[in-house]
Write a protein that holds these residues in place. Structure first.
Motif, PDB file in Angstrom:
ATOM      1  N   ASN A  27      53.078  46.346  39.899  1.00 51.75           N
ATOM      2  CA  ASN A  27      51.929  46.706  39.081  1.00 51.75           C
ATOM      3  C   ASN A  27      51.400  45.434  38.442  1.00 51.75           C
ATOM      4  O   ASN A  27      52.107  44.763  37.690  1.00 51.75           O
ATOM      5  N   LEU A  28      50.163  45.098  38.761  1.00 51.10           N
ATOM      6  CA  LEU A  28      49.558  43.874  38.252  1.00 51.10           C
ATOM      7  C   LEU A  28      48.523  44.219  37.203  1.00 51.10           C
ATOM      8  O   LEU A  28      47.660  45.068  37.423  1.00 51.10           O
ATOM      9  N   ASP A  29      48.614  43.570  36.075  1.00 54.95           N
ATOM     10  CA  ASP A  29      47.623  43.731  35.018  1.00 54.95           C
ATOM     11  C   ASP A  29      46.844  42.435  34.894  1.00 54.95           C
ATOM     12  O   ASP A  29      47.338  41.362  35.217  1.00 54.95           O
ATOM     13  N   GLY A  30      45.644  42.543  34.434  1.00 60.24           N
ATOM     14  CA  GLY A  30      44.841  41.346  34.227  1.00 60.24           C
ATOM     15  C   GLY A  30      43.510  41.455  34.937  1.00 60.24           C
ATOM     16  O   GLY A  30      43.218  42.424  35.631  1.00 60.24           O
ATOM     17  N   ASP A  31      42.708  40.444  34.757  1.00 55.58           N
ATOM     18  CA  ASP A  31      41.377  40.426  35.351  1.00 55.58           C
ATOM     19  C   ASP A  31      41.442  40.119  36.838  1.00 55.58           C
ATOM     20  O   ASP A  31      42.291  39.353  37.291  1.00 55.58           O
ATOM     21  N   SER A  32      40.541  40.697  37.571  1.00 53.64           N
ATOM     22  CA  SER A  32      40.428  40.462  39.001  1.00 53.64           C
ATOM     23  C   SER A  32      39.766  39.110  39.244  1.00 53.64           C
ATOM     24  O   SER A  32      38.734  38.799  38.647  1.00 53.64           O
ATOM     25  N   TYR A  33      40.343  38.302  40.116  1.00 53.40           N
ATOM     26  CA  TYR A  33      39.729  37.023  40.455  1.00 53.40           C
ATOM     27  C   TYR A  33      38.396  37.236  41.159  1.00 53.40           C
ATOM     28  O   TYR A  33      37.433  36.519  40.936  1.00 53.40           O
ATOM     29  N   ARG A  34      38.329  38.244  42.041  1.00 54.38           N
ATOM     30  CA  ARG A  34      37.075  38.512  42.737  1.00 54.38           C
ATOM     31  C   ARG A  34      35.988  38.927  41.755  1.00 54.38           C
ATOM     32  O   ARG A  34      34.851  38.456  41.855  1.00 54.38           O
ATOM     33  N   LEU A  35      36.333  39.785  40.803  1.00 53.95           N
ATOM     34  CA  LEU A  35      35.342  40.227  39.837  1.00 53.95           C
ATOM     35  C   LEU A  35      34.928  39.078  38.927  1.00 53.95           C
ATOM     36  O   LEU A  35      33.743  38.927  38.608  1.00 53.95           O
ATOM     37  N   ARG A  36      35.882  38.245  38.540  1.00 58.24           N
ATOM     38  CA  ARG A  36      35.555  37.091  37.705  1.00 58.24           C
ATOM     39  C   ARG A  36      34.607  36.157  38.454  1.00 58.24           C
ATOM     40  O   ARG A  36      33.617  35.682  37.905  1.00 58.24           O
ATOM     41  N   ASN A  37      34.890  35.902  39.731  1.00 56.51           N
ATOM     42  CA  ASN A  37      34.015  35.040  40.533  1.00 56.51           C
ATOM     43  C   ASN A  37      32.629  35.650  40.675  1.00 56.51           C
ATOM     44  O   ASN A  37      31.629  34.945  40.661  1.00 56.51           O
ATOM     45  N   HIS A  38      32.563  36.968  40.808  1.00 55.13           N
ATOM     46  CA  HIS A  38      31.278  37.653  40.910  1.00 55.13           C
ATOM     47  C   HIS A  38      30.469  37.466  39.626  1.00 55.13           C
ATOM     48  O   HIS A  38      29.277  37.164  39.682  1.00 55.13           O
ATOM     49  N   HIS A  39      31.117  37.637  38.481  1.00 48.65           N
ATOM     50  CA  HIS A  39      30.428  37.472  37.201  1.00 48.65           C
ATOM     51  C   HIS A  39      29.953  36.032  37.013  1.00 48.65           C
ATOM     52  O   HIS A  39      28.854  35.797  36.517  1.00 48.65           O
ATOM     53  N   ASP A  40      30.778  35.066  37.417  1.00 47.35           N
ATOM     54  CA  ASP A  40      30.378  33.653  37.306  1.00 47.35           C
ATOM     55  C   ASP A  40      29.162  33.364  38.181  1.00 47.35           C
ATOM     56  O   ASP A  40      28.222  32.692  37.754  1.00 47.35           O
ATOM     57  N   ALA A  41      29.167  33.892  39.414  1.00 50.91           N
ATOM     58  CA  ALA A  41      28.044  33.667  40.322  1.00 50.91           C
ATOM     59  C   ALA A  41      26.785  34.340  39.796  1.00 50.91           C
ATOM     60  O   ALA A  41      25.683  33.770  39.870  1.00 50.91           O
ATOM     61  N   ALA A  42      26.910  35.541  39.254  1.00 48.74           N
ATOM     62  CA  ALA A  42      25.753  36.242  38.697  1.00 48.74           C
ATOM     63  C   ALA A  42      25.195  35.489  37.496  1.00 48.74           C
ATOM     64  O   ALA A  42      23.977  35.397  37.322  1.00 48.74           O
ATOM     65  N   GLU A  43      26.072  34.949  36.680  1.00 49.98           N
ATOM     66  CA  GLU A  43      25.637  34.171  35.515  1.00 49.98           C
ATOM     67  C   GLU A  43      24.874  32.924  35.954  1.00 49.98           C
ATOM     68  O   GLU A  43      23.824  32.594  35.388  1.00 49.98           O
ATOM     69  N   GLN A  44      25.361  32.235  36.959  1.00 50.82           N
ATOM     70  CA  GLN A  44      24.671  31.037  37.451  1.00 50.82           C
ATOM     71  C   GLN A  44      23.315  31.395  38.041  1.00 50.82           C
ATOM     72  O   GLN A  44      22.338  30.674  37.850  1.00 50.82           O
ATOM     73  N   LEU A  45      23.244  32.535  38.734  1.00 53.14           N
ATOM     74  CA  LEU A  45      21.971  32.974  39.300  1.00 53.14           C
ATOM     75  C   LEU A  45      20.976  33.311  38.187  1.00 53.14           C
ATOM     76  O   LEU A  45      19.800  32.946  38.266  1.00 53.14           O
ATOM     77  N   ARG A  46      21.455  33.979  37.127  1.00 52.64           N
ATOM     78  CA  ARG A  46      20.582  34.289  35.996  1.00 52.64           C
ATOM     79  C   ARG A  46      20.038  33.015  35.356  1.00 52.64           C
ATOM     80  O   ARG A  46      18.852  32.918  35.041  1.00 52.64           O
ATOM     81  N   LYS A  47      20.936  32.037  35.168  1.00 50.64           N
ATOM     82  CA  LYS A  47      20.501  30.771  34.559  1.00 50.64           C
ATOM     83  C   LYS A  47      19.479  30.063  35.438  1.00 50.64           C
ATOM     84  O   LYS A  47      18.512  29.488  34.944  1.00 50.64           O
ATOM     85  N   ALA A  48      19.704  30.108  36.762  1.00 51.88           N
ATOM     86  CA  ALA A  48      18.807  29.421  37.684  1.00 51.88           C
ATOM     87  C   ALA A  48      17.435  30.091  37.746  1.00 51.88           C
ATOM     88  O   ALA A  48      16.418  29.419  37.901  1.00 51.88           O
ATOM     89  N   THR A  49      17.398  31.423  37.616  1.00 45.14           N
ATOM     90  CA  THR A  49      16.120  32.123  37.750  1.00 45.14           C
ATOM     91  C   THR A  49      15.383  32.304  36.435  1.00 45.14           C
ATOM     92  O   THR A  49      14.166  32.344  36.415  1.00 45.14           O
TER      93      THR A  49
END
Length: 58
Positions: A27-49
Motif C-alpha cells: 500500500n503506497l501513500d503519497g502523491d502520484s509522480y504522473r499527476l505531479r508531472n501533469h500539474h507542473d506541465a499544466a502550470e508551465q502551459l498556463r504561464k506560457a499562454t
C-alpha cells in the motif's frame, strides 16, 4: 468492483486469487509522480499562454 467490470463476481474473484496467490501487496501513500508531472506541465502551459501563474488566476 471487479465483478461489475468483468460481468461476473466469481470469475473476478478467481482471477484475483490467482494473481495475488504468491504476491506481496504494497500500500503506497503519497502523491502520484504522473499527476505531479501533469500539474507542473499544466502550470508551465498556463504561464506560457497567459503570463500569469495559476494561483493568481483564482
Amino acid at each position: 468492483m471487479w465483478g461489475e467490470i468483468l460481468g461476473d463476481t466469481t470469475v473476478a474473484a478467481a482471477m484475483l486469487d490467482r494473481l495475488l496467490h504468491r504476491s506481496v501487496v504494497l500500500n503506497l501513500d503519497g502523491d502520484s509522480y504522473r499527476l505531479r508531472n501533469h500539474h507542473d506541465a499544466a502550470e508551465q502551459l498556463r504561464k506560457a499562454t497567459t503570463g500569469t501563474p495559476a494561483n493568481l488566476l483564482t
